[in-house]
Design a protein around this motif. Sequence first.
Motif, PDB file in Angstrom:
ATOM      1  N   GLN A 220      -3.315   3.985  -2.435  1.00 44.60           N
ATOM      2  CA  GLN A 220      -3.446   2.978  -3.488  1.00 44.60           C
ATOM      3  C   GLN A 220      -2.850   1.644  -3.052  1.00 44.60           C
ATOM      4  O   GLN A 220      -1.771   1.590  -2.446  1.00 44.60           O
ATOM      5  CB  GLN A 220      -2.735   3.458  -4.753  1.00 44.60           C
ATOM      6  CG  GLN A 220      -2.758   2.472  -5.911  1.00 44.60           C
ATOM      7  CD  GLN A 220      -1.968   2.991  -7.113  1.00 44.60           C
ATOM      8  OE1 GLN A 220      -1.436   4.093  -7.090  1.00 44.60           O
ATOM      9  NE2 GLN A 220      -1.907   2.178  -8.156  1.00 44.60           N
ATOM     10  N   ALA A 221      -3.550   0.547  -3.364  1.00 47.04           N
ATOM     11  CA  ALA A 221      -3.010  -0.795  -3.142  1.00 47.04           C
ATOM     12  C   ALA A 221      -1.915  -1.063  -4.164  1.00 47.04           C
ATOM     13  O   ALA A 221      -2.010  -0.651  -5.332  1.00 47.04           O
ATOM     14  CB  ALA A 221      -4.115  -1.840  -3.264  1.00 47.04           C
ATOM     15  N   LEU A 222      -0.854  -1.752  -3.734  1.00 46.08           N
ATOM     16  CA  LEU A 222       0.264  -2.070  -4.595  1.00 46.08           C
ATOM     17  C   LEU A 222       0.461  -3.584  -4.620  1.00 46.08           C
ATOM     18  O   LEU A 222       0.168  -4.275  -3.644  1.00 46.08           O
ATOM     19  CB  LEU A 222       1.545  -1.405  -4.089  1.00 46.08           C
ATOM     20  CG  LEU A 222       1.528   0.117  -3.966  1.00 46.08           C
ATOM     21  CD1 LEU A 222       2.822   0.601  -3.323  1.00 46.08           C
ATOM     22  CD2 LEU A 222       1.338   0.772  -5.335  1.00 46.08           C
TER      23      LEU A 222
ATOM     24  N   THR B 190      -2.588   7.557   6.539  1.00 50.01           N
ATOM     25  CA  THR B 190      -2.092   8.168   5.309  1.00 50.01           C
ATOM     26  C   THR B 190      -1.123   9.288   5.657  1.00 50.01           C
ATOM     27  O   THR B 190      -1.153   9.842   6.763  1.00 50.01           O
ATOM     28  CB  THR B 190      -3.241   8.739   4.461  1.00 50.01           C
ATOM     29  OG1 THR B 190      -3.995   9.668   5.249  1.00 50.01           O
ATOM     30  CG2 THR B 190      -4.159   7.623   3.975  1.00 50.01           C
TER      31      THR B 190
ATOM     32  N   THR C 146      -0.982   7.936  -1.328  1.00 53.26           N
ATOM     33  CA  THR C 146      -2.170   7.954  -2.180  1.00 53.26           C
ATOM     34  C   THR C 146      -3.289   7.049  -1.679  1.00 53.26           C
ATOM     35  O   THR C 146      -4.433   7.187  -2.119  1.00 53.26           O
ATOM     36  CB  THR C 146      -1.799   7.509  -3.602  1.00 53.26           C
ATOM     37  OG1 THR C 146      -1.389   6.126  -3.555  1.00 53.26           O
ATOM     38  CG2 THR C 146      -0.670   8.359  -4.173  1.00 53.26           C
TER      39      THR C 146
ATOM     40  N   ARG D  96       0.845  -1.204   0.000  1.00 54.50           N
ATOM     41  CA  ARG D  96       0.000   0.000   0.000  1.00 54.50           C
ATOM     42  C   ARG D  96       0.868   1.237   0.000  1.00 54.50           C
ATOM     43  O   ARG D  96       1.879   1.294   0.700  1.00 54.50           O
ATOM     44  CB  ARG D  96      -0.936   0.040   1.213  1.00 54.50           C
ATOM     45  CG  ARG D  96      -1.940   1.192   1.156  1.00 54.50           C
ATOM     46  CD  ARG D  96      -2.957   1.127   2.289  1.00 54.50           C
ATOM     47  NE  ARG D  96      -2.386   1.430   3.582  1.00 54.50           N
ATOM     48  CZ  ARG D  96      -2.268   2.675   4.085  1.00 54.50           C
ATOM     49  NH1 ARG D  96      -2.682   3.708   3.382  1.00 54.50           N
ATOM     50  NH2 ARG D  96      -1.751   2.852   5.270  1.00 54.50           N
ATOM     51  N   ASP D  97       0.442   2.243  -0.752  1.00 56.50           N
ATOM     52  CA  ASP D  97       1.110   3.534  -0.797  1.00 56.50           C
ATOM     53  C   ASP D  97       0.383   4.471   0.180  1.00 56.50           C
ATOM     54  O   ASP D  97      -0.765   4.849  -0.076  1.00 56.50           O
ATOM     55  CB  ASP D  97       1.051   4.100  -2.216  1.00 56.50           C
ATOM     56  CG  ASP D  97       1.817   5.402  -2.367  1.00 56.50           C
ATOM     57  OD1 ASP D  97       2.018   6.102  -1.356  1.00 56.50           O
ATOM     58  OD2 ASP D  97       2.182   5.737  -3.509  1.00 56.50           O
TER      59      ASP D  97
END
Length: 240
Positions: free
Chosen positions: A31-33, A220, A29, A25-26
């Motif tokens: 966002q899943a990685l 985050t 953002t 995960r980022d």
Amino acid sequence: MRYAIYFATPETSSLMQLGNRWLGRDPFTGQALEQPPIDALSAQRFAELTTDPRRYGFHGTLRAPFHIRDGLHEADLLRVCETFAARTAPFTTTGLSVNALGRFLALTPSEPDAALNTFANACVRHFEPCRAPLDDADLARRRRSGLTPRHDELLQAWGYPYVFDAFRFHMTLSNKLEDDVERDALNAAARAFFAPVVDEPMHIQTFGLYQEVERGAPFTVHTIFTLAGAHIPAEADPTT
């Protein structure tokens, strides 16, 4: 809303990019990685073994998650961050390596690092006026882990049991690993994966303000601050 002061490098740094991909995960953002493949583990099992650090985002704890004290607001906390960054000098550490931390896997200093410990101690003291006292539920939750008398003393005084003489810098890479075969597989994979950024001196020049919008939500990155001052934190009595 909770906030935390974490060691974090800029989004584009090699360390941050590797850490984010390892955890899947980022935190910049949300966002899943895709996590790197590990021969001895399925992708699903690797994801299951990294759920906790994934939620917190790749980081090294400096000031553990806290609620802002009554009467203060996010803008006040940002000003405190800016003040700390403006006065504190960047410094160089001995570097990190992949190690077992109890039953967890983490990036930890390659050897004892007084400068990094002193920096973390300074963070605890500097941000303490921003922290709301723990309520009874939070105290009880922490105590369920079986704290020593010293840890309980630190918990009551500073809101977290692992500060000052109980602090050990780490960037968590796994959940608690009960299976030795899985732990060995993750350890070997992490050593290979983080090889480009470990076992050499590391320049510390940033820290991050992370946020959790509600209890249990993913953390985050709010802001990355750059150390730009001339003040080098000095050791002080942790009880004062």
